[in-house]
Motif scaffolding. Structure first.
Motif, short mmCIF file in Angstrom:
data_model
loop_
_atom_site.label_atom_id
_atom_site.label_comp_id
_atom_site.label_asym_id
_atom_site.label_seq_id
_atom_site.Cartn_x
_atom_site.Cartn_y
_atom_site.Cartn_z
N ALA A 141 0.83 -1.21 0.00
CA ALA A 141 0.00 0.00 0.00
C ALA A 141 0.86 1.26 0.00
N GLY B 11 -7.18 10.88 -1.80
CA GLY B 11 -7.87 10.86 -0.52
C GLY B 11 -8.39 12.20 -0.07
N SER C 121 -2.36 7.91 6.63
CA SER C 121 -3.17 6.75 6.26
C SER C 121 -2.35 5.84 5.37
N SER D 136 -3.17 2.93 2.24
CA SER D 136 -4.26 2.49 1.39
C SER D 136 -3.76 1.82 0.13
N ASN D 137 -4.60 0.93 -0.41
CA ASN D 137 -4.36 0.34 -1.72
C ASN D 137 -5.16 1.08 -2.79
N GLY D 138 -5.94 2.08 -2.38
CA GLY D 138 -6.83 2.80 -3.29
C GLY D 138 -6.09 3.74 -4.22
#
Length: 162
Positions: free
Chosen positions: A77, A107, A128, A130-132
């Protein structure tokens, strides 16, 4: 001979005085970000282990903010971090501080804390993992800070790699 030494001393003092004036006038925009720059984040000190780093900066008369998105090689991530620094001329009065930010394609975040929750005027607004999606390296981040019935909205612009 004595006159030459006196003239040389006056010239040396003049040069030193000029250097002091020039150097004290070198408080540029980078001072806004002191303590919240990329180099101040321990994860980013080893460039060999980084896949990428996207950095965004912006400031107003009272606030400077840095948003950093980065990925360590071999990690699943990416990470992001938002830092805020009070740069106003007056001491920030006690009270609440709220913020919100929104990236283009990445984000967003918001929160509330006390104005005296800073360390040397620096607020860590969180991080944070994230893999987004990730904000584009050449996009902007919109930031809003509210404190003691004051509001400032500003844009953090990308720091493009050279």
């Amino acid at each position: 001979m004595l006159e030459e030494g006196s003239a040389m001393l006056k010239r040396t003092i003049g040069i030193i005085f000029l250097l002091i004036i020039v150097l004290s006038g070198c408080t540029g925009k980078d001072d806004y970000y002191k303590g919240i720059e990329k180099k101040d984040i321990s994860d980013l000190n080893d460039n060999r282990n980084l896949e990428y780093v996207n950095e965004y900066r912006g400031h107003t008369d009272n606030w400077a903010a840095v948003y950093i998105v980065y990925k360590v090689k071999e990690a699943a991530a990416h990470k992001s971090k938002m830092l805020l620094r009070y740069i106003g001329k007056n001491d920030i009065p006690p009270g609440k501080l709220s913020y919100s930010f929104d990236t283009e394609g990445g984000g967003d975040g918001s929160g509330t804390l006390r104005t005296d929750d800073s360390i040397n005027g620096i607020y860590n607004l969180g991080s944070s993992e994230s893999n987004g999606s990730v904000a584009s390296p050449n996009s902007t981040v919109k930031m809003q800070v509210n404190w003691n019935e004051n509001t400032e909205t500003f844009v953090l612009k990308p720091i493009l790699k050279k």
